[in-house]
Design an enzyme around this catalytic site. Structure first.
Site, PDB file in Angstrom:
ATOM      1  N   ASP A 118     -55.319  23.093  48.330  1.00  0.00           N
ATOM      2  CA  ASP A 118     -55.815  22.632  49.582  1.00  0.00           C
ATOM      3  C   ASP A 118     -55.009  23.494  50.483  1.00  0.00           C
ATOM      4  OD1 ASP A 118     -53.259  21.492  49.753  1.00  0.00           O
ATOM      5  OD2 ASP A 118     -54.259  19.235  49.294  1.00  0.00           O
TER       6      ASP A 118
ATOM      7  N   GLU B  18     -57.399  21.867  40.619  1.00  0.00           N
ATOM      8  CA  GLU B  18     -57.208  20.645  41.224  1.00  0.00           C
ATOM      9  C   GLU B  18     -58.222  20.285  42.351  1.00  0.00           C
ATOM     10  OE1 GLU B  18     -53.007  18.363  42.378  1.00  0.00           O
ATOM     11  OE2 GLU B  18     -53.778  19.798  43.848  1.00  0.00           O
TER      12      GLU B  18
ATOM     13  N   GLU C 154     -55.237  19.728  55.395  1.00  0.00           N
ATOM     14  CA  GLU C 154     -55.522  19.966  53.617  1.00  0.00           C
ATOM     15  C   GLU C 154     -56.770  19.274  53.326  1.00  0.00           C
ATOM     16  OE1 GLU C 154     -51.211  20.531  53.910  1.00  0.00           O
ATOM     17  OE2 GLU C 154     -52.472  19.087  55.019  1.00  0.00           O
TER      18      GLU C 154
ATOM     19  N   HIS D  48     -42.279  16.136  54.171  1.00  0.00           N
ATOM     20  CA  HIS D  48     -42.660  17.542  55.089  1.00  0.00           C
ATOM     21  C   HIS D  48     -44.085  17.299  55.479  1.00  0.00           C
ATOM     22  CE1 HIS D  48     -44.843  17.992  51.177  1.00  0.00           C
ATOM     23  NE2 HIS D  48     -45.720  18.971  51.937  1.00  0.00           N
TER      24      HIS D  48
ATOM     25  N   ARG E 244     -47.094  17.242  58.020  1.00  0.00           N
ATOM     26  CA  ARG E 244     -47.297  17.613  59.511  1.00  0.00           C
ATOM     27  C   ARG E 244     -47.885  16.223  60.117  1.00  0.00           C
ATOM     28  NH1 ARG E 244     -50.119  22.197  57.516  1.00  0.00           N
ATOM     29  NH2 ARG E 244     -48.966  24.325  58.077  1.00  0.00           N
TER      30      ARG E 244
ATOM     31  N   HIS F 236     -36.502  19.663  53.790  1.00  0.00           N
ATOM     32  CA  HIS F 236     -37.756  20.932  53.987  1.00  0.00           C
ATOM     33  C   HIS F 236     -37.236  21.670  54.998  1.00  0.00           C
ATOM     34  CE1 HIS F 236     -41.432  22.913  54.789  1.00  0.00           C
ATOM     35  NE2 HIS F 236     -41.861  22.227  53.438  1.00  0.00           N
TER      36      HIS F 236
END
Length: 375
Positions: free
Chosen positions: A99, A121, A135, A216, A218, A248
């Protein structure tokens, strides 16, 4: 003699590389295919680590990342550059995974050229277009385009069918991340030096139970990240645990964690780990705190309970199976659930022994066979 099927596999991040290298190994060793590889290098350093350990040499390396690049700038650059690669290669199939922006734009570029897309996936859905962002929308776009949707589970396949994706384009293959994990753990068993870089930390924390941490996302930047840091500080007050945290590279993560966690004796904030060392960290850990998607699949394969620091997950199978639990980003909830697993042997055992629903390690071969049959 039948012409080999030409595949162009496109990816740009470390998670994509991990989940695609088993398929690339399979395609590369199968005479039915002529396999070509294009990387965007959306994650440069972390991507290169996986390419090296998996012995993947890209045929095209776009190296698109720039400091402070916006999503629109990244998307526009990818669309132009991936289009040039496809025009040069003229593949029979374009393969994308997951994604990311690279995957979404790769599928869109292929669609513009009427090249069929295989989505590895496929079908993961949170039901909220802002969690995870961006995503959720990326993968919905790919699902609309893909001619072959390789869903990791029946739940993912059902999500695609609910969106009116033709059932003849949807197959349950298992998740290639389990193929990758079996491969890398086998490599480490044969050559322990591949993961020897954690030896000093192991010695430092000998006798303590390890909590592995990754974060990590957003949508957790800002208040969510501050809350996660608070939870880690509170767990670090326990004398019986140690927390290993590969931090990260994103400054939205690093700034918060460096400000809040520096100097704590039983918290090891370390640089991001290459794949062998990360797999070894999973094996060392008693439990995992994460907002990552892939870790929700990997850790249960090694019998490690996962507390998911998000409000939603596109991998509900883990929650339903009991291998993972959503805890959000409130510090009190994270600490309470972590301490429950640390202090309640029965609760821990129920999660650790739950069946991993994400695959048996043979997904890559199933996908290759589907590609061969579909051509």
């Amino acid at each position: 003699m039948q012409r080999a099927i030409k595949t162009l596999t496109i990816f740009g991040t470390r998670p994509e590389a991990i989940k695609l290298f088993p398929l690339l190994h399979t395609l590369g060793g199968d005479g039915r295919f002529a396999s070509r590889v294009c990387v965007s290098a959306q994650h440069r350093a972390m991507l290169d680590q996986v390419l090296e350990i998996a012995s993947i040499a890209p045929d095209h390396d776009l190296d698109v990342m720039k400091p402070d690049q916006s999503l629109d700038q990244l998307t526009a650059t990818l669309l132009v550059e991936l289009g040039r690669v496809m025009d040069a290669e003229s593949p029979d199939w374009v393969i994308v995974q997951g994604d990311t922006a690279t995957a979404m734009v790769g599928a869109l570029s292929a669609y513009y050229r009427k090249i069929p897309v295989c989505h590895v996936e496929a079908g993961l859905r949170s039901g909220n277009i802002h969690h995870p962002w961006p995503e959720e929308v990326n993968r919905k776009i790919i699902g609309t385009i893909a001619a072959l949707n390789c869903a990791p589970t029946e739940t993912a396949a059902a999500a695609l069918r609910r969106e009116n994706v033709n059932p003849s384009r949807v197959y349950v293959t298992g998740n290639t991340v389990i193929d990758a994990l079996h491969w890398i753990t086998g490599r480490i068993e044969r050559d322990p030096s591949l993961a020897a870089g954690l030896a000093d930390i192991e010695a430092r924390f000998k006798g303590k139970r390890i909590i592995g941490i990754t974060t990590h996302r957003r949508e957790n930047f800002g208040e969510g990240m501050e809350n996660i840091a608070s939870a880690i500080r509170r767990l670090a007050q326990r004398n019986d645990v140690a927390l290993i945290f590969p931090v990260h590279l994103n400054p939205n993560v690093r700034k918060v964690m460096n400000n809040r966690l520096a100097g704590l004796d039983n918290v090891a904030m370390i640089e991001p780990l290459d794949y062998p060392h990360f797999a070894h960290l999973l094996r060392l850990s008693t439990l995992i705190l994460t907002d990552s998607g892939g870790v929700q699949e990997e850790a249960p394969a090694l019998g490690k309970p996962v507390l998911v620091m998000r409000s939603t997950t596109e991998r509900p199978e883990g929650v339903e199976a009991g291998t993972a639990k959503l805890v959000g980003t409130e510090a009190n909830a994270i600490v309470a659930e972590a301490e429950r697993l640390l202090d309640d042997v029965v609760a821990y055992g129920e999660m650790a022994r739950s069946h991993n629903p994400f695959g048996d390690g043979h997904a890559a071969q199933r996908i290759a066979d589907l590609l061969a049959g579909a051509n």
